[in-house]
Write a protein that holds these residues in place. Structure first.
Motif, PDB file in Angstrom:
ATOM      1  N   UNK A 246      44.817  35.320  50.024  1.00 48.07           N
ATOM      2  CA  UNK A 246      44.563  35.660  48.389  1.00 48.07           C
ATOM      3  C   UNK A 246      45.695  36.191  47.593  1.00 48.07           C
ATOM      4  N   UNK A 247      46.494  36.975  48.193  1.00 47.94           N
ATOM      5  CA  UNK A 247      47.471  37.653  47.360  1.00 47.94           C
ATOM      6  C   UNK A 247      48.583  36.620  47.009  1.00 47.94           C
TER       7      UNK A 247
ATOM      8  N   UNK B   9      42.196  40.642  37.991  1.00 46.05           N
ATOM      9  CA  UNK B   9      40.962  39.569  37.327  1.00 46.05           C
ATOM     10  C   UNK B   9      41.439  38.120  38.057  1.00 46.05           C
ATOM     11  N   UNK B  10      42.500  37.943  38.214  1.00 46.83           N
ATOM     12  CA  UNK B  10      42.836  36.834  38.723  1.00 46.83           C
ATOM     13  C   UNK B  10      42.429  36.437  40.341  1.00 46.83           C
TER      14      UNK B  10
ATOM     15  N   UNK C 195      39.240  34.180  41.914  1.00 43.99           N
ATOM     16  CA  UNK C 195      39.698  33.020  43.104  1.00 43.99           C
ATOM     17  C   UNK C 195      38.389  33.598  43.978  1.00 43.99           C
ATOM     18  N   UNK C 196      38.178  35.090  44.298  1.00 40.28           N
ATOM     19  CA  UNK C 196      37.188  35.177  45.367  1.00 40.28           C
ATOM     20  C   UNK C 196      35.812  34.622  44.931  1.00 40.28           C
ATOM     21  N   UNK C 197      35.524  34.377  43.702  1.00 39.82           N
ATOM     22  CA  UNK C 197      34.037  34.142  43.309  1.00 39.82           C
ATOM     23  C   UNK C 197      34.019  32.428  43.239  1.00 39.82           C
TER      24      UNK C 197
END
Length: 68
Positions: free
Chosen positions: A3-4, A60-61, A65-67
């Protein structure tokens, strides 16, 4: 890490890496500790306010992405 690394903004990625995953060696000892946002700003030659803004935008970014 996936993710990072998916963050497109290099500054966002670098700030999150330093703040959450990197350790700073303490003076005159073998001990390490996490970087503060102020130390991240100093290392990157940014103002503290700018680093705090980028940090918030990066979180926030990642949330978006997670949602998704």
């Amino acid at each position: 890490f996936k993710m990072l690394n998916s963050l497109e903004n290099d500054s966002q990625r670098q700030i999150l890496l330093m703040y959450y995953l990197s350790r700073k060696k303490q003076d005159h000892t073998e001990l390490t500790r996490p970087y503060t946002l102020e130390e991240v700003a100093e290392e990157l030659h940014f103002s503290s306010a700018h680093v705090k803004h980028i940090h918030g935008a990066a979180l926030n970014a990642l949330r978006k992405k997670a949602l998704a």
